[in-house]
Write a protein that holds these residues in place. Structure first.
Motif, PDB file in Angstrom:
ATOM      1  N   HIS A  50       1.541  10.332 -13.277  1.00 53.92           N
ATOM      2  CA  HIS A  50       0.899   9.076 -12.880  1.00 53.92           C
ATOM      3  C   HIS A  50       1.938   8.011 -12.543  1.00 53.92           C
ATOM      4  O   HIS A  50       1.749   7.231 -11.598  1.00 53.92           O
ATOM      5  CB  HIS A  50      -0.025   8.586 -13.994  1.00 53.92           C
ATOM      6  N   VAL A  51       3.026   7.968 -13.308  1.00 55.33           N
ATOM      7  CA  VAL A  51       4.108   7.031 -13.003  1.00 55.33           C
ATOM      8  C   VAL A  51       4.710   7.363 -11.637  1.00 55.33           C
ATOM      9  O   VAL A  51       5.046   6.477 -10.838  1.00 55.33           O
ATOM     10  CB  VAL A  51       5.190   7.064 -14.101  1.00 55.33           C
ATOM     11  N   GLY A  52       4.831   8.671 -11.339  1.00 51.15           N
ATOM     12  CA  GLY A  52       5.327   9.089 -10.040  1.00 51.15           C
ATOM     13  C   GLY A  52       4.410   8.662  -8.905  1.00 51.15           C
ATOM     14  O   GLY A  52       4.874   8.218  -7.837  1.00 51.15           O
ATOM     15  N   HIS A  57       3.302   4.673  -4.366  1.00 52.80           N
ATOM     16  CA  HIS A  57       2.597   3.584  -3.694  1.00 52.80           C
ATOM     17  C   HIS A  57       3.576   2.531  -3.179  1.00 52.80           C
ATOM     18  O   HIS A  57       3.456   2.047  -2.044  1.00 52.80           O
ATOM     19  CB  HIS A  57       1.588   2.924  -4.660  1.00 52.80           C
ATOM     20  N   LYS A  58       4.545   2.185  -4.020  1.00 53.83           N
ATOM     21  CA  LYS A  58       5.508   1.158  -3.616  1.00 53.83           C
ATOM     22  C   LYS A  58       6.371   1.646  -2.452  1.00 53.83           C
ATOM     23  O   LYS A  58       6.503   0.976  -1.412  1.00 53.83           O
ATOM     24  CB  LYS A  58       6.390   0.788  -4.806  1.00 53.83           C
ATOM     25  N   TYR A  81       5.370  17.194  -4.442  1.00 60.50           N
ATOM     26  CA  TYR A  81       5.978  17.745  -5.653  1.00 60.50           C
ATOM     27  C   TYR A  81       5.287  17.192  -6.912  1.00 60.50           C
ATOM     28  O   TYR A  81       5.021  17.927  -7.880  1.00 60.50           O
ATOM     29  CB  TYR A  81       7.475  17.409  -5.703  1.00 60.50           C
ATOM     30  N   VAL A  82       5.013  15.895  -6.876  1.00 61.29           N
ATOM     31  CA  VAL A  82       4.337  15.275  -8.035  1.00 61.29           C
ATOM     32  C   VAL A  82       2.933  15.846  -8.206  1.00 61.29           C
ATOM     33  O   VAL A  82       2.476  16.078  -9.331  1.00 61.29           O
ATOM     34  CB  VAL A  82       4.294  13.738  -7.871  1.00 61.29           C
ATOM     35  N   VAL A  83       2.240  16.078  -7.079  1.00 59.14           N
ATOM     36  CA  VAL A  83       0.892  16.657  -7.143  1.00 59.14           C
ATOM     37  C   VAL A  83       0.931  18.034  -7.799  1.00 59.14           C
ATOM     38  O   VAL A  83       0.106  18.357  -8.664  1.00 59.14           O
ATOM     39  CB  VAL A  83       0.271  16.745  -5.732  1.00 59.14           C
ATOM     40  N   SER A 166       3.686   2.652 -20.388  1.00 58.30           N
ATOM     41  CA  SER A 166       4.343   2.950 -19.109  1.00 58.30           C
ATOM     42  C   SER A 166       4.001   1.914 -18.051  1.00 58.30           C
ATOM     43  O   SER A 166       4.890   1.305 -17.421  1.00 58.30           O
ATOM     44  CB  SER A 166       3.939   4.347 -18.628  1.00 58.30           C
ATOM     45  N   PHE A 167       2.714   1.675 -17.865  1.00 57.60           N
ATOM     46  CA  PHE A 167       2.306   0.776 -16.784  1.00 57.60           C
ATOM     47  C   PHE A 167       2.329  -0.687 -17.208  1.00 57.60           C
ATOM     48  O   PHE A 167       2.414  -1.572 -16.365  1.00 57.60           O
ATOM     49  CB  PHE A 167       0.930   1.185 -16.261  1.00 57.60           C
ATOM     50  N   GLY A 168       2.255  -0.934 -18.515  1.00 52.33           N
ATOM     51  CA  GLY A 168       2.466  -2.291 -18.986  1.00 52.33           C
ATOM     52  C   GLY A 168       3.888  -2.748 -18.686  1.00 52.33           C
ATOM     53  O   GLY A 168       4.118  -3.896 -18.268  1.00 52.33           O
TER      54      GLY A 168
END
Length: 567
Positions: A50-52, A57-58, A81-83, A166-168
């Motif tokens: 998810h972080v990947g 997106h960025k 690759y992340v998928v 992680s997302f915080g």
């Protein structure tokens, strides 16, 4: 049951620990911890994926805004690759969850069956009126749900904690250009807390409703099963209309409670889905002013929106898991009730009826007093010796305690005091008025409850001498024999077991009551011929039984309640 029983208070977590501890400290703890570690590793991998995705997106949208073709292609390759990594983690989570929950359930079921069956606990629970509702459901269904639901909830909460950190962290860093430190992070937290509070208000009654639904369905299923088992008695009494009225009442109760569950879950669903869609829009809304002010790029806007939604999901685990949490809490409560019922039976006042073995061949009874579970006295100060190889008949008025005395001699009754000495290493068998015929083939029915293997010739001979020659060629036939055979035939099956297993001591509790006198005469005669050394103690009301027994013991209430007559 009221809602207070299902609160997440200190008692709940103490009870939960008692459910969790046995397996994770059992002989399977090594393999269990290994599978659990792999399960947790896959969950961590899922978060990394998810972080990947968020990083994609960025990079991708910034490159798209700048028409940077090489970066666009590179970011898409990394995305693939992340998928692949993400899919492998999900497969691992599914596999290790299924394997661990199945092994956990198998261990729990064996453990619970042992607690329920050992020391006649299942019987003593009913005698002491401590039996919980539908223990079969708690062993078959609740023990299936508990491991799987516990692992699923662990995954949800672990996933949420890791997502929050992680997302915080990502949102906090993305808030660097705002006037308020951590603006995006605090905005997502505020939205999630408000949503959780509203969800709790809407759904606080769900756990109680789910518990009642389980209970009502189990009662209905038990009623149907009982009708199947007693269909002949109901038909004889013409009780179908009464049964139908009872079942319709149960069904209406299920229907009304189910409507309440559906209504409540519908409101939860409306809020839950609306809440999720709005979260994505809010993420765009809080970042849009910075994009329009050209302080951040398009990629940052998409990253903030994605991260905002992820942090919001992490905070909203209570909302997402509310239905599962309520159902799991009910399962925990039912299993705790079962354990408490078993423990209360095992912790009840110990029996003062001492049954031991001695070197002699006789059955010796000394100062034996018996009572009902509620304390009502039945027999007092029974003193007698049943000589080896003799046949003794116990009779007396109904309710005096004949069958209870027989159960005490067989080691099944614990309410009273006294001492019973049995011949050492004697093989004993107890025949109740209504025999138990397990499901399976006729061969298994005849060999029950022993696991010894006997030749078919011996089984056929036992059937023949009991007058059941018509069943000789049905040894491998599987059916519900207790429904297919009359009560008299079932009693003959029980005597066939005696001829097969050759016990030393035989207790017969009105075991020929459904036979005609000619069949009863033939069976008792064959019993004496086949087992001349066996000690036989019978309970019965028929006067025809007296001629088969050397001693007649008439029981009456009060002290020294025996009147012995040599027949």
């Amino acid at each position: 049951m009221n809602n207070t029983h299902l609160k997440f208070d200190r008692k709940f977590f103490r009870d939960l620990w008692q459910l969790l501890k046995p397996y994770w400290f059992s002989e399977e703890k090594g393999s269990a911890l290994g599978l659990f570690s792999l399960y947790l590793l896959c969950i961590i991998g899922e978060i990394c994926a998810h972080v990947g995705f968020n990083s994609f997106h960025k990079t991708f949208f910034n490159a798209l805004q700048e028409f940077n073709k090489p970066v666009i292609i590179t970011s898409l390759e990394k995305y693939l690759y992340v998928v692949v990594f993400y899919v492998l983690c999900l497969v691992g989570i599914f596999y290790f969850h299924g394997l661990l929950s199945a092994r956990w359930r198998r261990w729990l079921t064996k453990n619970y069956l042992k607690k329920w069956l050992d020391n006649h606990t299942h019987y003593r629970m009913q005698v002491l009126n401590k039996n919980v509702e539908n223990p079969d459901q708690r062993i078959s269904e609740d023990l299936e749900k508990f491991p799987s639901a516990t692992l699923s909830l662990f995954r949800q909460f672990t996933y949420s904690v890791l997502m929050l950190f992680s997302f915080g962290y990502i949102l906090w860093n993305l808030s660097a250009k705002s006037a308020i430190p951590g603006l995006f992070f605090w905005a997502s937290c505020l939205y999630a807390v408000l949503g959780t509070w509203v969800m709790a208000l809407i759904g606080k009654a769900l756990a109680h409703l789910d518990y009642k639904q389980q209970q009502y369905n189990a009662d209905f299923r038990f009623g149907l099963a009982r009708l199947r088992e007693t269909s002949e008695q109901v038909a004889v009494y013409r009780g179908e209309s009464s049964e139908s009225e009872k079942f319709h009442g149960m069904l209406n109760r299920i229907f009304r409670n189910y409507l309440s569950v559906v209504s409540l879950k519908s409101r939860l669903l409306i809020f839950n889905k609306s809440y999720g869609f709005v979260a994505y829009v809010i993420g765009l809304a809080v970042s849009m002013p910075f994009y329009l002010a050209k302080s951040i790029q398009l990629g940052a806007v998409m990253q903030i929106s994605s991260a905002f939604n992820s942090v919001n999901s992490a905070f909203s685990v209570f909302i997402e898991a509310f239905n599962d949490l309520a159902d799991w809490r009910s399962v925990v409560h039912r299993l705790v009730e079962f354990n408490q019922s078993v423990d209360s039976v095992n912790q009840a006042s110990p029996s003062h009826i001492i049954i031991n073995e001695h070197d002699g061949d006789d059955i010796v009874i000394r100062n034996l007093s018996l009572s009902t579970p509620c304390g009502k006295s039945l027999l007092q100060e029974v003193n007698m010796v049943i000589l080896s190889g003799t046949m003794t008949l116990l009779n007396g008025v109904s309710g005096v305690g004949k069958s209870t005395l027989l159960r005490a001699l067989a080691g099944l009754w614990s309410h009273g005091e006294g001492r019973v000495s049995m011949p050492k290493n004697a093989k004993k068998i107890f025949l109740p008025q209504k025999p138990y015929l397990p499901l399976g083939c006729l061969r298994d029915v005849l060999l029950y409850p022993y696991h010894q293997s006997l030749p078919d010739t011996a089984l056929r001979h036992a059937l023949l001498i009991c007058g059941l020659g018509g069943l000789q060629n049905k040894l491998d036939e599987i059916k519900n024999w207790s429904h297919d055979l009359s009560l008299g035939e079932q009693q003959l099956i029980a005597f066939a077991r005696i001829f097969l297993h050759q016990p030393d001591v035989i207790f017969l509790d009105e075991s020929t009551s459904a036979m005609d006198e000619a069949t009863e005469f033939r069976i008792y005669k064959k019993l004496r011929e086949s087992l001349p050394q066996a000690t036989i103690v019978s309970v019965g009301h028929r006067s025809s039984l007296q001629k088969f027994h050397g001693s007649l013991v008439t029981l009456s209430a009060g002290l020294n309640p025996l009147l012995t007559t040599n027949v």
